[in-house]
Design a protein around this motif. Structure first.
Motif, PDB file in Angstrom:
ATOM      1  N   MET A  65       0.965  -1.050  -0.050  1.00 50.47           N
ATOM      2  CA  MET A  65      -0.070  -0.238   0.006  1.00 50.47           C
ATOM      3  C   MET A  65       1.002   1.359  -0.021  1.00 50.47           C
ATOM      4  SD  MET A  65      -3.353   1.109   2.312  1.00 50.47           S
ATOM      5  CE  MET A  65      -2.448   2.067   3.814  1.00 50.47           C
ATOM      6  N   THR A  66       0.729   2.203  -1.114  1.00 55.02           N
ATOM      7  CA  THR A  66       1.752   3.500  -1.149  1.00 55.02           C
ATOM      8  C   THR A  66       0.677   4.415  -0.918  1.00 55.02           C
ATOM      9  OG1 THR A  66       1.226   3.516  -3.599  1.00 55.02           O
ATOM     10  CG2 THR A  66       3.124   2.071  -2.859  1.00 55.02           C
ATOM     11  N   SER A  67      -0.553   4.494  -0.337  1.00 57.10           N
ATOM     12  CA  SER A  67      -1.349   5.512  -0.123  1.00 57.10           C
ATOM     13  C   SER A  67      -0.818   6.011   1.294  1.00 57.10           C
ATOM     14  CB  SER A  67      -2.832   5.068   0.216  1.00 57.10           C
ATOM     15  OG  SER A  67      -3.373   5.004  -1.187  1.00 57.10           O
ATOM     16  N   THR A  68      -0.849   7.315   1.669  1.00 59.36           N
ATOM     17  CA  THR A  68      -0.369   7.523   3.174  1.00 59.36           C
ATOM     18  C   THR A  68      -1.714   8.073   3.964  1.00 59.36           C
ATOM     19  OG1 THR A  68       0.119   9.930   2.150  1.00 59.36           O
ATOM     20  CG2 THR A  68       1.796   8.422   2.570  1.00 59.36           C
ATOM     21  N   CYS A  69      -2.420   7.102   4.275  1.00 63.77           N
ATOM     22  CA  CYS A  69      -3.725   7.214   4.759  1.00 63.77           C
ATOM     23  C   CYS A  69      -3.499   7.442   6.305  1.00 63.77           C
ATOM     24  CB  CYS A  69      -4.561   6.069   4.635  1.00 63.77           C
ATOM     25  SG  CYS A  69      -4.908   6.133   2.674  1.00 63.77           S
ATOM     26  N   SER A  70      -3.807   8.548   7.178  1.00 66.05           N
ATOM     27  CA  SER A  70      -3.772   8.721   8.484  1.00 66.05           C
ATOM     28  C   SER A  70      -4.969   7.696   9.052  1.00 66.05           C
ATOM     29  CB  SER A  70      -3.972  10.007   8.732  1.00 66.05           C
ATOM     30  OG  SER A  70      -4.281  10.046  10.178  1.00 66.05           O
ATOM     31  N   GLN A  71      -4.280   6.934  10.392  1.00 63.49           N
ATOM     32  CA  GLN A  71      -5.319   6.204  11.062  1.00 63.49           C
ATOM     33  C   GLN A  71      -5.995   6.998  12.005  1.00 63.49           C
ATOM     34  OE1 GLN A  71      -5.853   2.637  10.430  1.00 63.49           O
ATOM     35  NE2 GLN A  71      -4.852   2.863   8.792  1.00 63.49           N
ATOM     36  N   SER A  72      -5.729   8.139  12.528  1.00 61.23           N
ATOM     37  CA  SER A  72      -6.113   9.017  13.440  1.00 61.23           C
ATOM     38  C   SER A  72      -7.211   9.770  13.104  1.00 61.23           C
ATOM     39  CB  SER A  72      -5.103   9.618  14.304  1.00 61.23           C
ATOM     40  OG  SER A  72      -4.369  10.625  13.559  1.00 61.23           O
ATOM     41  N   VAL A  73      -7.424  10.029  11.732  1.00 61.17           N
ATOM     42  CA  VAL A  73      -8.602  11.099  11.193  1.00 61.17           C
ATOM     43  C   VAL A  73      -9.291  10.408   9.941  1.00 61.17           C
ATOM     44  CG1 VAL A  73      -7.333  13.064  12.305  1.00 61.17           C
ATOM     45  CG2 VAL A  73      -7.081  12.355   9.878  1.00 61.17           C
ATOM     46  N   PRO A  74     -10.474  10.813   9.888  1.00 61.78           N
ATOM     47  CA  PRO A  74     -10.921  10.184   8.502  1.00 61.78           C
ATOM     48  C   PRO A  74     -10.043  10.540   7.367  1.00 61.78           C
ATOM     49  CG  PRO A  74     -12.689  11.059   9.559  1.00 61.78           C
ATOM     50  CD  PRO A  74     -11.332  11.494  10.659  1.00 61.78           C
ATOM     51  N   SER A  75      -9.674   9.448   6.549  1.00 60.42           N
ATOM     52  CA  SER A  75      -8.800   9.570   5.294  1.00 60.42           C
ATOM     53  C   SER A  75      -8.878   8.570   4.365  1.00 60.42           C
ATOM     54  CB  SER A  75      -7.398   9.888   5.631  1.00 60.42           C
ATOM     55  OG  SER A  75      -6.952   8.679   6.318  1.00 60.42           O
ATOM     56  N   CYS A  76      -8.628   8.769   3.148  1.00 63.74           N
ATOM     57  CA  CYS A  76      -8.584   7.902   1.980  1.00 63.74           C
ATOM     58  C   CYS A  76     -10.008   7.301   1.768  1.00 63.74           C
ATOM     59  CB  CYS A  76      -7.601   6.695   2.207  1.00 63.74           C
ATOM     60  SG  CYS A  76      -5.999   7.278   2.115  1.00 63.74           S
ATOM     61  N   TYR A  77     -11.183   8.199   1.602  1.00 66.96           N
ATOM     62  CA  TYR A  77     -12.309   7.836   1.424  1.00 66.96           C
ATOM     63  C   TYR A  77     -12.892   8.810   0.470  1.00 66.96           C
ATOM     64  CZ  TYR A  77     -14.205  11.439   4.752  1.00 66.96           C
ATOM     65  OH  TYR A  77     -14.558  12.604   5.041  1.00 66.96           O
ATOM     66  N   ILE A  78     -14.050   8.500  -0.146  1.00 71.36           N
ATOM     67  CA  ILE A  78     -14.750   9.433  -0.963  1.00 71.36           C
ATOM     68  C   ILE A  78     -16.384   9.457  -0.246  1.00 71.36           C
ATOM     69  CG2 ILE A  78     -15.816   9.555  -3.395  1.00 71.36           C
ATOM     70  CD1 ILE A  78     -13.330   7.710  -4.226  1.00 71.36           C
ATOM     71  N   SER A  79     -16.683  10.530  -0.368  1.00 68.60           N
ATOM     72  CA  SER A  79     -17.945  10.730   0.294  1.00 68.60           C
ATOM     73  C   SER A  79     -18.972  10.263  -0.494  1.00 68.60           C
ATOM     74  CB  SER A  79     -18.149  12.265   0.769  1.00 68.60           C
ATOM     75  OG  SER A  79     -17.769  12.467   2.087  1.00 68.60           O
ATOM     76  N   LEU A  80     -20.024   9.557  -0.172  1.00 64.95           N
ATOM     77  CA  LEU A  80     -21.203   9.185  -1.115  1.00 64.95           C
ATOM     78  C   LEU A  80     -22.425   9.876  -0.733  1.00 64.95           C
ATOM     79  CD1 LEU A  80     -20.315   5.327  -1.457  1.00 64.95           C
ATOM     80  CD2 LEU A  80     -19.395   7.094  -2.691  1.00 64.95           C
ATOM     81  N   PRO A  81     -23.112  10.077  -1.823  1.00 63.14           N
ATOM     82  CA  PRO A  81     -24.712  10.789  -1.004  1.00 63.14           C
ATOM     83  C   PRO A  81     -25.390   9.718  -0.456  1.00 63.14           C
ATOM     84  CG  PRO A  81     -24.596  10.552  -3.625  1.00 63.14           C
ATOM     85  CD  PRO A  81     -23.234  10.045  -3.154  1.00 63.14           C
ATOM     86  N   ASP A  82     -25.871  10.039   0.571  1.00 63.34           N
ATOM     87  CA  ASP A  82     -26.698   9.094   1.349  1.00 63.34           C
ATOM     88  C   ASP A  82     -27.673  10.205   2.501  1.00 63.34           C
ATOM     89  OD1 ASP A  82     -28.126   7.396   3.433  1.00 63.34           O
ATOM     90  OD2 ASP A  82     -26.451   5.816   2.849  1.00 63.34           O
ATOM     91  N   GLY A  83     -28.868  10.304   2.476  1.00 64.37           N
ATOM     92  CA  GLY A  83     -29.717  11.095   3.450  1.00 64.37           C
ATOM     93  C   GLY A  83     -29.766  10.568   4.890  1.00 64.37           C
ATOM     94  N   LYS A  84     -29.363   9.317   5.110  1.00 67.66           N
ATOM     95  CA  LYS A  84     -29.460   8.839   6.326  1.00 67.66           C
ATOM     96  C   LYS A  84     -28.240   8.838   7.299  1.00 67.66           C
ATOM     97  CE  LYS A  84     -33.411   5.907   4.753  1.00 67.66           C
ATOM     98  NZ  LYS A  84     -33.635   4.623   4.349  1.00 67.66           N
ATOM     99  N   HIS A  85     -27.263   8.697   6.802  1.00 66.49           N
ATOM    100  CA  HIS A  85     -25.921   8.638   7.553  1.00 66.49           C
ATOM    101  C   HIS A  85     -24.616   8.700   6.620  1.00 66.49           C
ATOM    102  CE1 HIS A  85     -25.008   4.627   5.784  1.00 66.49           C
ATOM    103  NE2 HIS A  85     -26.297   4.325   5.985  1.00 66.49           N
ATOM    104  N   LYS A  86     -23.585   9.010   7.268  1.00 62.11           N
ATOM    105  CA  LYS A  86     -22.502   8.985   6.426  1.00 62.11           C
ATOM    106  C   LYS A  86     -21.987   7.906   5.881  1.00 62.11           C
ATOM    107  CE  LYS A  86     -20.193  12.638   9.406  1.00 62.11           C
ATOM    108  NZ  LYS A  86     -19.530  13.595   8.954  1.00 62.11           N
TER     109      LYS A  86
END
Length: 179
Positions: A54-75
């Motif tokens: 894995m060459t992504s540098t994704c932090s484990q301590s904050v939300p990272s390496c994600y794409i937000s998806l539309p959803d009216g009920k939850h994240k």
């Protein structure tokens, strides 16, 4: 992988212990902490460390390496990570999501918007034009009420279902749609 698949909730043994028990202890999760609490769509990617780095540098301590998806009920998120194939040295992105379940036209349309958000998100991240693999439970198919919106959205965005590729290797993980 969803949280219920890797935690020890309800007396489960946990993912790492289960994998070690069957000789697959080399598999790791891209993220060991939640993106958001609580989040029913808290997706992770499981990969083989003997084949991929894995060459992504994704932090484990904050939300990272994600794409937000539309959803009216939850994240709701799609996880992504950049990997390098150890044998070839080639890099690629992997995107994983579990789209909203339900079999009605309104939900199918939402899944189409979620697939479009995955496309838009990874295109904004992948500035090098690396190959991208989408591995998703889109909860949709040819017989869904609606138009199989996630599949249509991804095809319209220029992606294709690898089940339809001229050359296929190890096709044991085919698409449910079988296009």
């Amino acid at each position: 992988l969803m949280p219920s698949m890797w935690t020890r909730q309800a007396g489960g043994m946990g993912l790492h212990r289960a994998l070690r028990r069957i000789g697959l202890g080399r598999y790791h999760l891209t993220r060991s902490t939640p993106y958001f609490t609580p989040s029913g769509q808290d997706t992770r990617i499981l990969y083989d460390t003997t084949r991929l780095r894995m060459t992504s540098t994704c932090s484990q301590s904050v939300p990272s390496c994600y794409i937000s998806l539309p959803d009216g009920k939850h994240k709701h998120v799609a996880a992504y990570a950049r990997f390098q194939d150890i044998a070839s040295g080639r890099s690629f992105y992997f995107v994983s999501a579990h789209l909203t379940p339900g079999n009605d036209a309104t939900t199918d349309a939402l899944r189409g918007r979620q697939a479009q958000a995955m496309n838009n998100g990874i295109r904004a991240i992948d500035r090098e034009g690396l190959p991208v693999v989408f591995a998703s439970d889109v909860n949709s198919g040819q017989l869904s009420a609606g138009v199989d919106a996630p599949h249509t959205a991804l095809l319209n965005a220029g992606w294709y279902d690898t089940q339809a590729a001229a050359t296929r290797v190890n096709v044991q993980y085919n698409s449910v749609n079988a296009y």
